[in-house]
Design a protein around this motif. Sequence first.
Motif, short mmCIF file in Angstrom:
data_model
loop_
_atom_site.label_atom_id
_atom_site.label_comp_id
_atom_site.label_asym_id
_atom_site.label_seq_id
_atom_site.Cartn_x
_atom_site.Cartn_y
_atom_site.Cartn_z
N PHE A 184 21.11 -48.32 12.37
CA PHE A 184 21.09 -49.35 13.40
C PHE A 184 22.55 -49.65 13.74
O PHE A 184 23.40 -49.72 12.85
CB PHE A 184 20.40 -50.63 12.89
N SER A 185 22.83 -49.78 15.03
CA SER A 185 24.19 -50.09 15.44
C SER A 185 24.12 -51.00 16.66
O SER A 185 23.48 -50.65 17.65
CB SER A 185 24.91 -48.78 15.79
N ALA A 186 24.78 -52.17 16.58
CA ALA A 186 24.72 -53.08 17.73
C ALA A 186 25.81 -52.76 18.74
O ALA A 186 25.60 -52.89 19.95
CB ALA A 186 24.84 -54.53 17.25
N THR A 187 26.98 -52.31 18.25
CA THR A 187 28.09 -52.08 19.20
C THR A 187 28.71 -50.68 19.08
O THR A 187 29.80 -50.44 19.61
CB THR A 187 29.18 -53.16 19.02
N GLY A 188 28.04 -49.75 18.40
CA GLY A 188 28.45 -48.34 18.45
C GLY A 188 29.26 -47.83 17.28
O GLY A 188 29.41 -46.62 17.12
N THR A 189 29.79 -48.71 16.44
CA THR A 189 30.65 -48.25 15.34
C THR A 189 29.83 -47.48 14.30
O THR A 189 30.19 -46.37 13.89
CB THR A 189 31.37 -49.44 14.66
N THR A 190 28.72 -48.06 13.89
CA THR A 190 27.88 -47.39 12.88
C THR A 190 27.26 -46.13 13.48
O THR A 190 27.06 -45.14 12.76
CB THR A 190 26.79 -48.35 12.37
N ALA A 191 26.98 -46.16 14.78
CA ALA A 191 26.40 -44.98 15.45
C ALA A 191 27.33 -43.78 15.28
O ALA A 191 26.88 -42.67 14.97
CB ALA A 191 26.15 -45.26 16.92
N PRO B 273 25.60 -52.14 10.44
CA PRO B 273 26.80 -52.97 10.34
C PRO B 273 26.54 -54.08 9.32
O PRO B 273 25.41 -54.54 9.20
CB PRO B 273 26.93 -53.57 11.75
N ILE B 274 27.57 -54.47 8.59
CA ILE B 274 27.42 -55.63 7.69
C ILE B 274 27.37 -56.89 8.55
O ILE B 274 28.25 -57.11 9.40
CB ILE B 274 28.61 -55.72 6.71
N TRP B 275 26.34 -57.68 8.37
CA TRP B 275 26.24 -58.99 9.03
C TRP B 275 26.14 -60.03 7.92
O TRP B 275 25.22 -59.95 7.07
CB TRP B 275 24.97 -59.06 9.90
N ALA C 153 27.54 -48.40 5.49
CA ALA C 153 27.73 -49.48 6.46
C ALA C 153 29.12 -49.40 7.06
O ALA C 153 30.01 -48.75 6.52
CB ALA C 153 27.55 -50.83 5.75
N THR C 154 29.27 -50.07 8.21
CA THR C 154 30.61 -50.33 8.74
C THR C 154 30.76 -51.84 8.78
O THR C 154 29.76 -52.57 8.84
CB THR C 154 30.82 -49.72 10.14
N SER C 155 31.99 -52.31 8.74
CA SER C 155 32.20 -53.77 8.68
C SER C 155 33.63 -54.08 9.07
O SER C 155 34.46 -53.19 9.26
CB SER C 155 31.94 -54.26 7.25
N GLY C 156 33.90 -55.39 9.12
CA GLY C 156 35.28 -55.83 9.35
C GLY C 156 36.05 -55.87 8.05
O GLY C 156 37.21 -56.29 8.04
N GLY C 157 35.45 -55.48 6.96
CA GLY C 157 36.16 -55.47 5.67
C GLY C 157 35.25 -55.72 4.49
O GLY C 157 35.46 -55.17 3.41
N SER C 158 34.20 -56.53 4.67
CA SER C 158 33.29 -56.81 3.55
C SER C 158 32.59 -55.52 3.13
O SER C 158 32.29 -54.67 3.97
CB SER C 158 32.18 -57.78 3.96
N ASP C 159 32.33 -55.38 1.83
CA ASP C 159 31.59 -54.19 1.40
C ASP C 159 30.10 -54.51 1.24
O ASP C 159 29.66 -55.60 1.61
CB ASP C 159 32.21 -53.56 0.15
C1 LIG Z 1 26.66 -61.20 13.52
C2 LIG Z 1 27.75 -60.44 12.86
C3 LIG Z 1 28.10 -60.71 11.56
C4 LIG Z 1 29.11 -59.99 10.93
N1 LIG Z 1 29.40 -60.25 9.61
C5 LIG Z 1 30.37 -59.54 9.00
C6 LIG Z 1 30.68 -59.77 7.62
O1 LIG Z 1 30.07 -60.59 6.94
N2 LIG Z 1 31.68 -59.06 7.07
C7 LIG Z 1 32.39 -58.13 7.78
O2 LIG Z 1 33.29 -57.52 7.23
N3 LIG Z 1 32.09 -57.85 9.09
C8 LIG Z 1 31.11 -58.53 9.70
N4 LIG Z 1 30.79 -58.26 11.01
C9 LIG Z 1 31.51 -57.17 11.70
C10 LIG Z 1 30.66 -55.88 11.76
O3 LIG Z 1 30.14 -55.54 10.48
C11 LIG Z 1 31.48 -54.69 12.25
O4 LIG Z 1 32.12 -54.99 13.46
C12 LIG Z 1 30.63 -53.42 12.38
O5 LIG Z 1 31.46 -52.28 12.28
C13 LIG Z 1 29.87 -53.36 13.70
O6 LIG Z 1 29.06 -52.20 13.71
P1 LIG Z 1 28.21 -51.72 14.99
O7 LIG Z 1 29.22 -51.43 16.08
O8 LIG Z 1 27.55 -50.47 14.53
O9 LIG Z 1 27.28 -52.80 15.36
C14 LIG Z 1 29.80 -58.99 11.65
C15 LIG Z 1 29.45 -58.74 12.97
C16 LIG Z 1 28.45 -59.44 13.58
C17 LIG Z 1 28.09 -59.13 14.99
#
Ligand SMILES: Cc1cc2nc3c(=O)[nH]c(=O)nc-3n(C[C@H](O)[C@H](O)[C@H](O)COP(=O)(O)O)c2cc1C
Length: 321
Positions: free
Chosen positions: A172-179, A247-249, A275-281
């Motif tokens: 699942f990818s909301a904005t393309g990074t995980t895709a 993505p990590i949410w 997963a992909t994330s802003g830093g959290s594992d």
């Molecule tokens: C609702 C929401 C919550 C998020 N929570 C976290 C988080 O807890 N830790 C983190 O590192 N990144 C967090 N992010 C950033 C996403 O994990 C990151 O941008 C991810 O690569 C997006 O992937 P996607 O493009 O496949 O959707 C969050 C993003 C969203 C939209």
Amino acid sequence: MRHIIAKLLAAALLLCGCAQTKAQNDMKNGLDGNWPVGSLNTAYAKYFIGNSHLASLAEGEGKLPVHNVTFEPGCRNNWHIHHKGGQILIVVSGKGWYQEWGKPARELKVGDVVDIPAEVKHWHGAAADSWFQHIALSVPAEGASTEWLESVDDAYYSALVPGESKSLVAYFSATGTTAQAAKDLAKATGSAIYEIVPKEKYTSADLDWRNDRSRSTLEMKDPASRPELRSTLPSVKDYDTIYLGFPIWWYTAPRIINTFLESLDLDGKTIVLFATSGGSDLGDTAASLQGSAKGARIVSGGLLNGRKSEEELKAWAQNAK
Ligand SMILES: Cc1cc2nc3c(=O)[nH]c(=O)nc-3n(C[C@H](O)[C@H](O)[C@H](O)COP(=O)(O)O)c2cc1C
């Protein structure tokens, strides 16, 4: 007179030579030369990647439409659906592939028969290194039509390897990074790929994690939330391993991942999370998803942030299991 006979002889030799060259070429191309190639399939070219050729074997009023389709190496048609009436393929020459949506690609060789049911999304075409010919019989039905869809992903197609073990990358990818990570991983591991699509797409307002009333915040605050799926589920019976990406949410997996897991029979499967994330594992995501995947072994594979090389991804997949 002698002059004319010599000329006729020369022409006959030339014709013979041409026929031989065509047969030799066909054999060289991997075709056995017994089936007509017909003409370049320009009418449907926009639904194909690469060149295909079409020879009509039977058509017209009162007849069952039968065609012989020739695919050059690497050529395949787009995903498509036959509505109302299905299609039957009989492989007559070369090597190719057939795949139904959410299932592993099936290798095709001479003599194989594919019975394509109506309403099933699928594609077919040549192997990357071989010409391919199949006869196509259209099952007659009132109001029958073909719906042409997206092309077969290049990275996925080029990763198809005959006889390889069967794994699936579902994401699942909301904005393309995980895709992107999922496509790279599928290519590196020779896996089929499946996108988990929500019934209602997430808008940027939905994704606003700073807003405590946004859709994603509300879903993540509620452990029982199960956003609906739009996509038809994959058939997982042929896969031992499922790489599951998101993505990590809020430090864990989006709730749609629970919906996905709870919709399938995953008994005996290994599910490797990425997963992909802003830093959290992934933290304790694996443990928290276990209740949604009865009988499966969930492994915390890790983050795939940033583009990784094919070698890195292969090594990652090897270690993750
Ligand atoms: C609702 C929401 C919550 C998020 N929570 C976290 C988080 O807890 N830790 C983190 O590192 N990144 C967090 N992010 C950033 C996403 O994990 C990151 O941008 C991810 O690569 C997006 O992937 P996607 O493009 O496949 O959707 C969050 C993003 C969203 C939209």
